[in-house]
Design an enzyme around this catalytic site. Structure first.
Site, PDB file in Angstrom:
ATOM      1  CB  THR A 171      44.587  67.777  37.812  1.00  0.00           C
ATOM      2  OG1 THR A 171      45.042  69.077  37.507  1.00  0.00           O
ATOM      3  CG2 THR A 171      44.439  67.621  39.310  1.00  0.00           C
ATOM      4  NE  ARG A 199      45.439  78.870  38.130  1.00  0.00           N
ATOM      5  CZ  ARG A 199      45.050  77.606  38.065  1.00  0.00           C
ATOM      6  NH1 ARG A 199      45.919  76.640  38.270  1.00  0.00           N
ATOM      7  NH2 ARG A 199      43.811  77.298  37.779  1.00  0.00           N
ATOM      8  N   GLY A 223      39.704  70.026  36.829  1.00  0.00           N
ATOM      9  CA  GLY A 223      38.987  70.869  35.878  1.00  0.00           C
ATOM     10  C   GLY A 223      39.405  72.316  36.016  1.00  0.00           C
TER      11      GLY A 223
HETATM   12  N1  ASP Z   1      42.296  72.026  38.472  1.00  0.00           N
HETATM   13  C1  ASP Z   1      43.596  72.222  37.873  1.00  0.00           C
HETATM   14  C2  ASP Z   1      43.960  73.682  37.992  1.00  0.00           C
HETATM   15  O1  ASP Z   1      43.178  74.525  37.595  1.00  0.00           O
HETATM   16  C3  ASP Z   1      43.679  71.800  36.440  1.00  0.00           C
HETATM   17  C4  ASP Z   1      43.169  70.407  36.106  1.00  0.00           C
HETATM   18  O2  ASP Z   1      42.422  69.835  36.884  1.00  0.00           O
HETATM   19  O3  ASP Z   1      43.543  69.858  35.039  1.00  0.00           O
HETATM   20  O4  ASP Z   1      45.023  73.981  38.432  1.00  0.00           O
END
Ligand code: ASP
Length: 312
Positions: A171, A199, A223
């Protein structure tokens, strides 16, 4: 004041083979964003430019290179916030546009709403002149492999994100304070490999993935989305800073607090309204970079800071 811009390229158990691509990518992105500030641009345009650079780069889980849901599709999410008036724009379940963050920016400036999803986001984007791209053109080989690995070994939400895949994390986000002291934050993602169709994670949810307030500062998170949104991680950091905790300590305390309460990992980048920096992650790695006083600082491991001169 001296403008400042910081970016992250995602928290997780990033494999060795992805480190170089991510460090190169965050440096390209921080320059793209900082150049906007240097040329007199505002914080909102700067964070968008930084995130667009990473949405183009398949080393990150945003735009091209986004991870895939259980049906093998890209479903992207993004949010952007302006600290001056707390105005926000966000989109979710976006499948066929190259730059979700630019659509989110348009929601902020041109829509009475804050968050548009799926068909509605698409109709809005088309109405504003954004061109569609074929959904398959956003899918990278790494993302396909990550879904295969997930289907073989993964248990959604119980593993470190991306523990065995090459494309499962990343992300992206950016936080800026411009010369006029205005704060803006942008965050964009493909979510998590093997997510259910439909989702929605933390990234498009204001207070979880993104928060900006000119009176305090700005935060972008990354995260485990389900944990970040339960903890309202971005706003938890802002709240600590409102109570006079410095940016660095607030970032550390809130990320650690989330991890100990919910048993999953995250990372965040923070700027105070005065340009103080906070970077912390409870995951194994998180790539980040910022430019301050003509120096570019960056890193990906815990307690690692590289620096090089910044020139536009
Ligand atoms: N926070 C993001 C999600 O759960 C994933 C990530 O930060 O890599 O969609």
């Amino acid at each position: 004041m001296q403008p400042i811009l910081i970016v992250h390229g995602g928290a997780g158990d990033i494999p060795q083979s992805r480190i170089k691509g991510k460090l190169d990518g965050v440096r390209v992105a921080v320059r793209a964003g900082y150049d906007v500030l240097k040329n007199g641009g505002n914080a909102l345009d700067a964070v968008e430019a930084a995130v667009v650079a990473m949405e183009k780069d398949e080393n990150f889980n945003a735009g091209y290179g986004s991870v895939l849901n259980l049906r093998g599709e890209v479903e992207m999410e993004a949010s952007i916030m302006r600290g001056e008036d707390l105005n926000v724009g966000a989109v979710t379940l976006v499948k066929d546009f190259a730059h979700p963050i630019s659509i989110a920016h348009k929601v902020l400036t041109d829509s009475p709403h804050s968050l548009l999803g799926g068909e509605g986001a698409k109709l809005f984007a088309l109405d504003k002149g954004f061109p569609t791209v074929p959904p398959e053109s956003l899918i990278s080989e790494n993302a396909k492999q990550a879904l295969k690995d997930f289907l073989k070994h993964g248990e959604f939400g119980r593993t470190e994100i991306g523990i065995m895949d090459e494309g499962g994390v990343g992300t992206v986000g950016a936080v800026a304070v411009d010369a006029n002291g205005h704060v803006a934050v942008a965050t964009s993602t493909g979510g998590m490999s093997g997510k259910a169709v439909g989702r929605i994670g933390d990234t498009p949810q204001i207070g979880s993935g993104t928060y900006a307030d000119d009176k305090i500062g700005g935060v972008s998170t990354t995260g485990h989305g389900e944990s970040i949104l339960k903890y309202c991680l971005a706003h938890s950091i802002i709240k600590l800073m409102e109570d006079n905790v410095d940016a660095d300590t607030a970032t550390k305390e809130a990320v650690k607090g989330m991890t100990s309460r919910l048993n999953n990992t995250a990372g965040a980048i923070t700027l105070s309204k005065n340009g103080d920096v906070g970077v912390y992650f409870s995951s194994k790695r998180m790539s980040w970079a910022y430019v301050k006083n003509n120096t570019l600082f960056y890193g990906i491991e815990h307690d690692q800071v590289f620096e090089e001169p910044y020139s536009s």
